[in-house]
Design a protein around this motif. Structure first.
Motif, PDB file in Angstrom:
ATOM      1  N   THR A 742      29.448  48.762  35.800  1.00  0.00           N
ATOM      2  CA  THR A 742      28.016  48.824  35.796  1.00  0.00           C
ATOM      3  C   THR A 742      27.418  50.311  35.801  1.00  0.00           C
ATOM      4  O   THR A 742      28.462  51.155  35.193  1.00  0.00           O
ATOM      5  CB  THR A 742      27.890  48.838  38.055  1.00  0.00           C
ATOM      6  OG1 THR A 742      28.952  49.322  38.257  1.00  0.00           O
ATOM      7  CG2 THR A 742      27.813  47.502  38.474  1.00  0.00           C
ATOM      8  N   HIS A 743      26.699  50.877  35.751  1.00  0.00           N
ATOM      9  CA  HIS A 743      26.204  52.163  34.875  1.00  0.00           C
ATOM     10  C   HIS A 743      27.018  53.067  36.086  1.00  0.00           C
ATOM     11  O   HIS A 743      26.210  53.215  37.496  1.00  0.00           O
ATOM     12  CB  HIS A 743      24.407  52.095  35.050  1.00  0.00           C
ATOM     13  CG  HIS A 743      23.870  53.363  34.290  1.00  0.00           C
ATOM     14  ND1 HIS A 743      24.319  53.419  33.261  1.00  0.00           N
ATOM     15  CD2 HIS A 743      23.572  54.300  34.911  1.00  0.00           C
ATOM     16  CE1 HIS A 743      23.416  54.801  32.523  1.00  0.00           C
ATOM     17  NE2 HIS A 743      22.916  55.588  33.355  1.00  0.00           N
ATOM     18  N   GLY A 744      27.369  53.971  35.145  1.00  0.00           N
ATOM     19  CA  GLY A 744      27.762  55.306  36.743  1.00  0.00           C
ATOM     20  C   GLY A 744      29.699  55.016  37.096  1.00  0.00           C
ATOM     21  O   GLY A 744      30.304  55.101  37.925  1.00  0.00           O
ATOM     22  N   LEU A 745      30.041  53.900  36.520  1.00  0.00           N
ATOM     23  CA  LEU A 745      31.341  53.733  36.735  1.00  0.00           C
ATOM     24  C   LEU A 745      31.971  54.641  37.077  1.00  0.00           C
ATOM     25  O   LEU A 745      33.317  54.988  37.668  1.00  0.00           O
ATOM     26  CB  LEU A 745      31.447  52.173  36.167  1.00  0.00           C
ATOM     27  CG  LEU A 745      33.215  51.255  36.833  1.00  0.00           C
ATOM     28  CD1 LEU A 745      32.960  51.704  38.610  1.00  0.00           C
ATOM     29  CD2 LEU A 745      33.864  50.192  35.861  1.00  0.00           C
ATOM     30  N   ARG A 748      31.649  57.244  39.488  1.00  0.00           N
ATOM     31  CA  ARG A 748      32.479  56.718  40.535  1.00  0.00           C
ATOM     32  C   ARG A 748      33.453  56.665  40.890  1.00  0.00           C
ATOM     33  O   ARG A 748      33.942  57.383  42.024  1.00  0.00           O
ATOM     34  CB  ARG A 748      31.618  55.752  41.212  1.00  0.00           C
ATOM     35  CG  ARG A 748      30.098  55.585  41.243  1.00  0.00           C
ATOM     36  CD  ARG A 748      29.562  54.508  42.401  1.00  0.00           C
ATOM     37  NE  ARG A 748      29.662  53.569  41.442  1.00  0.00           N
ATOM     38  CZ  ARG A 748      28.872  52.475  40.856  1.00  0.00           C
ATOM     39  NH1 ARG A 748      27.674  53.930  40.122  1.00  0.00           N
ATOM     40  NH2 ARG A 748      29.235  51.383  40.005  1.00  0.00           N
ATOM     41  N   LEU A 749      34.428  56.223  39.577  1.00  0.00           N
ATOM     42  CA  LEU A 749      35.783  56.177  40.153  1.00  0.00           C
ATOM     43  C   LEU A 749      36.432  57.422  40.049  1.00  0.00           C
ATOM     44  O   LEU A 749      37.091  57.759  40.881  1.00  0.00           O
ATOM     45  CB  LEU A 749      36.366  55.148  39.375  1.00  0.00           C
ATOM     46  CG  LEU A 749      35.941  53.735  39.214  1.00  0.00           C
ATOM     47  CD1 LEU A 749      36.246  53.125  38.159  1.00  0.00           C
ATOM     48  CD2 LEU A 749      36.689  53.256  40.030  1.00  0.00           C
ATOM     49  N   ALA A 750      36.086  58.262  39.412  1.00  0.00           N
ATOM     50  CA  ALA A 750      36.766  60.263  38.818  1.00  0.00           C
ATOM     51  C   ALA A 750      36.132  60.775  39.878  1.00  0.00           C
ATOM     52  O   ALA A 750      37.053  61.293  41.217  1.00  0.00           O
ATOM     53  CB  ALA A 750      36.505  60.435  37.945  1.00  0.00           C
ATOM     54  N   GLY A 751      34.733  60.517  40.558  1.00  0.00           N
ATOM     55  CA  GLY A 751      34.639  61.011  41.994  1.00  0.00           C
ATOM     56  C   GLY A 751      35.832  60.516  43.688  1.00  0.00           C
ATOM     57  O   GLY A 751      36.547  61.267  43.861  1.00  0.00           O
ATOM     58  N   ALA A 752      35.744  59.224  44.129  1.00  0.00           N
ATOM     59  CA  ALA A 752      36.908  58.268  44.563  1.00  0.00           C
ATOM     60  C   ALA A 752      38.673  59.561  44.174  1.00  0.00           C
ATOM     61  O   ALA A 752      38.789  59.175  45.375  1.00  0.00           O
ATOM     62  CB  ALA A 752      37.007  56.901  44.023  1.00  0.00           C
ATOM     63  N   ILE A 802      35.303  51.880  48.551  1.00  0.00           N
ATOM     64  CA  ILE A 802      34.212  52.069  49.058  1.00  0.00           C
ATOM     65  C   ILE A 802      32.809  52.984  48.077  1.00  0.00           C
ATOM     66  O   ILE A 802      31.856  52.835  48.007  1.00  0.00           O
ATOM     67  CB  ILE A 802      34.101  53.209  50.613  1.00  0.00           C
ATOM     68  CG1 ILE A 802      35.210  53.205  51.298  1.00  0.00           C
ATOM     69  CG2 ILE A 802      33.186  53.666  50.883  1.00  0.00           C
ATOM     70  CD1 ILE A 802      35.339  53.461  52.170  1.00  0.00           C
ATOM     71  N   ALA A 803      33.455  53.522  47.183  1.00  0.00           N
ATOM     72  CA  ALA A 803      32.879  54.025  46.097  1.00  0.00           C
ATOM     73  C   ALA A 803      31.856  53.501  45.509  1.00  0.00           C
ATOM     74  O   ALA A 803      30.734  52.924  44.970  1.00  0.00           O
ATOM     75  CB  ALA A 803      33.627  54.792  45.072  1.00  0.00           C
ATOM     76  N   LEU A 804      32.434  51.957  45.107  1.00  0.00           N
ATOM     77  CA  LEU A 804      32.679  51.081  43.934  1.00  0.00           C
ATOM     78  C   LEU A 804      31.452  50.090  44.445  1.00  0.00           C
ATOM     79  O   LEU A 804      29.965  49.469  44.717  1.00  0.00           O
ATOM     80  CB  LEU A 804      33.085  50.209  43.911  1.00  0.00           C
ATOM     81  CG  LEU A 804      33.708  50.712  42.695  1.00  0.00           C
ATOM     82  CD1 LEU A 804      35.216  50.089  41.909  1.00  0.00           C
ATOM     83  CD2 LEU A 804      33.187  51.546  41.684  1.00  0.00           C
ATOM     84  N   SER A 805      31.406  50.609  46.258  1.00  0.00           N
ATOM     85  CA  SER A 805      29.890  49.448  47.007  1.00  0.00           C
ATOM     86  C   SER A 805      29.007  50.351  47.174  1.00  0.00           C
ATOM     87  O   SER A 805      28.342  50.163  48.179  1.00  0.00           O
ATOM     88  CB  SER A 805      30.878  48.948  48.275  1.00  0.00           C
ATOM     89  OG  SER A 805      31.404  49.582  49.274  1.00  0.00           O
ATOM     90  N   ASN A 806      28.981  51.924  46.516  1.00  0.00           N
ATOM     91  CA  ASN A 806      27.824  53.120  46.884  1.00  0.00           C
ATOM     92  C   ASN A 806      28.111  53.229  48.366  1.00  0.00           C
ATOM     93  O   ASN A 806      26.854  53.683  48.812  1.00  0.00           O
ATOM     94  CB  ASN A 806      26.609  52.588  46.712  1.00  0.00           C
ATOM     95  CG  ASN A 806      26.681  51.919  45.435  1.00  0.00           C
ATOM     96  OD1 ASN A 806      26.991  53.525  44.080  1.00  0.00           O
ATOM     97  ND2 ASN A 806      25.661  51.345  44.535  1.00  0.00           N
ATOM     98  N   ARG A 807      29.020  53.431  49.237  1.00  0.00           N
ATOM     99  CA  ARG A 807      28.912  53.851  50.860  1.00  0.00           C
ATOM    100  C   ARG A 807      30.149  55.079  50.749  1.00  0.00           C
ATOM    101  O   ARG A 807      29.857  55.650  51.966  1.00  0.00           O
ATOM    102  CB  ARG A 807      29.800  52.554  51.175  1.00  0.00           C
ATOM    103  CG  ARG A 807      29.011  51.413  51.242  1.00  0.00           C
ATOM    104  CD  ARG A 807      29.424  50.192  52.711  1.00  0.00           C
ATOM    105  NE  ARG A 807      30.574  49.411  51.936  1.00  0.00           N
ATOM    106  CZ  ARG A 807      32.117  49.715  52.405  1.00  0.00           C
ATOM    107  NH1 ARG A 807      32.266  50.381  53.347  1.00  0.00           N
ATOM    108  NH2 ARG A 807      33.188  49.042  51.999  1.00  0.00           N
ATOM    109  N   LEU A 808      30.005  55.889  49.503  1.00  0.00           N
ATOM    110  CA  LEU A 808      31.522  56.963  49.852  1.00  0.00           C
ATOM    111  C   LEU A 808      29.852  58.079  48.730  1.00  0.00           C
ATOM    112  O   LEU A 808      29.793  58.325  47.685  1.00  0.00           O
ATOM    113  CB  LEU A 808      32.059  56.838  48.488  1.00  0.00           C
ATOM    114  CG  LEU A 808      33.412  58.158  48.461  1.00  0.00           C
ATOM    115  CD1 LEU A 808      33.434  57.799  50.051  1.00  0.00           C
ATOM    116  CD2 LEU A 808      34.443  57.628  47.702  1.00  0.00           C
TER     117      LEU A 808
END
Length: 930
Positions: A742-745, A748-752, A802-808
């Motif tokens: 997905t766009h920005g994957l 989001r992984l780096a943030g988690a 959680i990050a990949l489901s946009n809940r983080l």
């Protein structure tokens, strides 16, 4: 009788003792006899006097008058202030609170200062050390007075070390405890019964004045050695302890304690008359003491506590207060720290000459050692042997033969001996003779033999440096003596780092580091010219602190110096090349994609020969290992080995480019062998998922593990599959994630991972033909070790999901954690910088991003790249203390390199803007804006 306070100007402005006594007396006027005065009112008067006195002393120190930045004046004035307060409190307790019409002889009580307070040198927030002297058994009234005084002092916020003893007890305790003996050595009368205090001083002098002081000297030397070990055993640490560290005030105190004990002097200048120090050495003693005391006072005032560590944030502030301003090519804080280390070195010189001479004359020599010394030859290489030390034969030995200065250290090295302290002093007194030796062939030969010797060249170079010979013989090295870099990456000064690097090289060559550096330990013996390698290591940082590129400037130094040291033109050119490109191998290994053929081709084109490759690898290892204790790790070692072997293959006639389809086919054949239990159809299906770059980016074992992960996820219809493997050899945890692209994957992984406390050191990002992402991250914890442990890994997996489901909410999580981040790095400013390179890869644009390292930095950068519609293929993460250098291999949405200059500029501006906004969120709020 003179006192330590005779030279304090306008002492009444610090404290008016009589006025304070009168104010306290007024509190007693309206009280009935026997009633204790109101404690809070007494404390209020004393607190006001203490606060006003401290403010006056600090005002003089920080103001623009003659006492500005005068540390010793602060120490004396603070001691005077405390003396007066102790006197007032004593008189108040003795005469007003617990009065006695006719006190008995048993109720006599004297108050003495010990330790630094006894010297009349009290730092602004240091402890008070008090000794209450009584004639014999303590009386109830005496106990009441002591207790009342102590509680008042404690309530004033003062930390008080105290003891109540008789004269006899004090002497008895001093016999058993060297710490007590040292404290009494500096004991000074403050108030009370003077006769008692004089009795103690007289008894102490009589009891400890005879004998040779051997036990005391041994105890002080042992304390010094243990303290040095606790503080890191180097005076060149980046955040030194001004008091307890090596080369600090305590070393000066040790020197003076021993001198006072043996020679009964009261100040360093008196040691000149005793023949212990020369007038010049006494002057250096007092200069160093003044500088270190001044720095210590600034630390106390700035921190508001009795702290003695010169931390990064304090270094910059104190540099400004002492007038060190930034200049073109020279930072004020670095010049300040250079002067600090030079003073610390002076302390080392003085204590080595003085204390080692005492050690030589006072320490007991075992009978076996004495027998061995009697059997050893008394002459060696033109020098005489004095115990286990080499000494000059005559006082004018160096005047007659200046080359003997170099020969002295050469003889000591070859025979595993130390240099006698008296001879070291003689070297210092004749140091100008070294200037004549720079073009002397014999002197240069001796130096090269010492540098390349198999007998511990690190120790010999350190001795040369400590004696001041190294910097005089090679003036360019003298310019980096005590040269510091104000950052969190470099642990030592440039000269100390260089000498340690030589030590690392020697350990690699002699095999003692073979387990840590197996490749280097093998290659070092294939190097044709040892002098080239040793000089390359010696000169790699020789031009630091000159305001330009130290690699380029250092190469020029090498071209001038090497012929003088006996190298041929070809060898000189090789040394200069090594110095010019000494950072190239680490930059390539840590910041470029080693699976990209263009990376290896470019590096091979730079190196050009197997000999230079071997030289550069060993130099790189020595350089990194000598930076600091926690910089080297298995991950860096693995990357350097990978780069070495790939480059060696090219230089030996092999090729990494061409035949791409054949190479992919060969890799897939190796992978297929490892996929046991797979049908041919399953193998072909999986091989069809990966685009060509994927198959050339991992070794077959890794590709096979990833294939198993993809197969399980597809079979079980898992939207997210995570697998980890701890690689102990490379000090990393390899985490592979298979999920929908997905766009920005990546962001989001780096943030988690940042929120989970994981540090990404490398990453490879691939989108497969089925639209799924197969991303591999190599993680370490904040200490450079593998990110492992069941709980941490489980927490990481949960946050990724959680990050990949946009809940983080990554930004909010980072905000909530910022208070727990290290504070000391906030003193550093790292300007964001984005560099674009279209020459480093045939198929990708390479973007290098520099900024201040902190949790979430990679997330912010990759989010900005995502906003610019870039596809990230690989990321290589390197940190240098507080500075992060992140390198990304990217393409645009169409899978092409970015060549449009406007687009490249726009990307750089967007990334820099994001970093600046991120930094601003985590800066401490200025007090004026709160």
């Amino acid at each position: 009788m003179p006192t330590p306070y005779d030279h304090i100007p306008d002492r009444r402005a610090i404290i008016r003792r009589r006025a304070l006594e009168e104010a306290l007396a007024k509190l007693m006027e309206h009280l009935s006899t026997g009633n204790e005065p109101p404690r809070q009112q007494v404390l209020a008067l004393l607190r006001t006097a203490l606060a006003e006195g401290r403010a006056e002393i600090r005002g003089r120190f920080e103001g623009m008058g003659p006492l500005r930045n005068d540390g010793p004046a602060v120490l004396v004035a603070t001691s005077f202030l405390m003396d007066q307060l102790v006197r007032v409190i004593f008189d108040f307790a003795d005469g007003k609170v617990f009065p006695a019409a006719n006190p008995s002889a048993a109720e006599r009580l004297g108050v003495m200062a010990t330790g630094g307070f006894g010297r009349g040198e009290l730092a602004p927030l240091s402890d008070l050390d008090l000794l209450f002297l009584r004639p014999y058994k303590q009386t109830p009234r005496g106990e009441q007075i002591v207790e009342y005084m102590l509680y008042l002092l404690w309530d004033l916020g003062l930390k008080v070390g105290h003891a109540t003893r008789t004269v006899e007890e004090s002497i008895r305790y001093a016999e058993r405890d060297q710490t007590i003996r040292t404290a009494l050595l500096e004991a000074r009368y403050i108030w009370g019964d003077r006769a008692l205090c004089d009795d103690l001083l007289k008894s102490f002098a009589q009891h400890f004045g005879g004998g040779d002081g051997r036990d005391f000297v041994e105890a002080k030397l042992s304390e010094r050695d243990q303290r040095h070990l606790r503080m890191g055993d180097s005076r060149y640490v980046v955040e030194p302890n001004v008091k307890e560290g090596k080369g600090g005030l305590r070393d000066l105190h040790t020197l003076f304690w021993i001198a006072k004990y043996l020679y009964r002097v009261d100040k360093p200048s008196e040691l000149v008359a005793k023949g212990v120090l020369t007038s010049g050495e006494a002057h250096h003693f007092m200069r160093a003491e003044r500088f270190l005391s001044t720095v210590r006072c600034h630390i106390h005032y700035l921190t508001g506590r009795p702290d003695d560590r010169l931390s990064f944030d304090l270094q910059r502030e104190i540099a400004v207060r002492l007038g060190y301003q930034d200049r073109p090519g020279s930072r004020g804080v670095e010049r300040f720290m250079k002067h600090y280390y030079l003073h610390a070195k002076t302390v080392g010189d003085l204590t080595r000459i003085f204390v080692a001479a005492l050690e030589d004359s006072h320490r007991r020599k075992p009978k076996l050692a004495a027998l061995w010394q009697s059997l050893r030859p008394r002459q060696l290489g033109g020098f005489r042997l004095d115990g286990e030390r080499v000494a000059a034969a005559t006082p004018d030995a160096f005047e007659k033969d200046p080359v003997a200065i170099l020969r002295l250290f050469h003889v000591a090295q070859e025979n595993d001996l130390d240099v006698h302290p008296a001879t070291l002093r003689l070297v210092t007194q004749n140091i100008r003779l070294v200037d004549k030796l720079r073009n002397d062939p014999e002197a240069n030969r001796l130096f090269m033999e010492m540098l390349t010797s198999s007998h511990d060249p690190e120790t010999t170079l350190r001795r040369l440096n400590e004696a001041g010979v190294f910097g005089r013989f090679i003036p360019d090295f003298g310019r980096v003596v005590a040269q510091t870099q104000h950052d969190m990456y470099h642990t030592y000064t440039v000269d100390e780092h260089t000498i340690r690097a030589i030590g690392v090289l020697a350990s690699i060559e002699n095999g003692s580091s073979k387990e840590d550096h197996p490749l280097s330990a093998t290659l070092v013996h294939k190097i044709v010219s040892r002098p080239v390698l040793y000089l390359g290591v010696l000169l790699h940082d020789i031009a630091k602190g000159r305001g330009g590129d130290h690699s380029v400037l250092g190469a020029d130094v090498a071209m001038q110096l090497c012929p003088r040291l006996g190298l041929s033109a070809a060898e000189t050119e090789t040394v200069a090349w090594l110095v010019r490109y000494h950072l190239a191998m680490s930059a390539t290994a840590f910041q470029r994609d080693l699976m990209d053929p263009k990376t290896i081709e470019n590096f091979a084109a730079l190196v050009q020969s197997p000999e230079r490759l071997r030289l550069l690898l060993v130099l790189t290892v020595c350089d990194i290992r000598a930076v600091g204790p926690n910089v080297w790790n298995g991950w860096k070692a693995a990357l350097l080995r990978q780069l070495y072997h790939a480059t060696e293959h090219i230089l030996s006639g092999g090729t990494l480019s061409g035949g791409r389809a054949e190479r992919i086919k060969a890799v897939q054949t190796e992978v297929a062998k490892r996929l046991t239990g797979w049908t041919e159809a399953e193998k072909e299906e999986h091989f069809g998922r990966g685009y060509p770059p994927y198959w050339l980016s991992f070794p077959p074992d890794t590709l096979a593990r990833q294939a198993e992960l993809v197969r399980r996820a597809e079979r079980d219809h898992q939207p997210l599959a995570i697998e980890h493997r701890v690689d102990i050899e490379r000090s990393v945890t390899e985490v592979t994630i298979y999920t929908l692209d997905t766009h920005g994957l990546f962001a989001r992984l780096a943030g988690a991972m940042a929120i989970s406390g994981a540090n990404i050191v490398d990453a490879k990002i691939f989108t497969l033909a089925n639209g799924m992402a197969l991303d591999t991250f190599w993680l370490q914890d904040l200490e450079g070790k593998p990110f492992d442990g069941p709980q941490r890994l489980a927490r990481l997996a949960a946050r990724v999901e959680i990050a990949l489901s946009n809940r983080l909410d990554i930004a909010r999580e980072l905000d909530s954690q910022k208070s727990s981040w290290p504070k000391r790095d906030r003193v550093f400013t790292v300007e964001p910088r984005v560099l674009m390179d279209n020459n480093a890869s045939d198929t990708f644009t390479v973007i290098e991003v520099n900024g201040r390292d902190r949790p979430g930095f990679l997330h912010i950068v990759t989010r900005a790249l995502t906003r610019m519609n870039l596809q990230i293929a690989t990321a290589h993460i390197t940190t240098y203390g507080e500075r992060a250098v992140d390198v990304f291999y990217v393409k645009d949405l169409f899978g092409l390199k970015i060549v449009n200059q406007d687009k490249l500029k726009q990307i750089a501006e967007e990334v820099e803007k994001s970093i600046r906004e991120f930094d601003a969120r985590f800066e401490p709020v200025p007090k004026a804006a709160e």
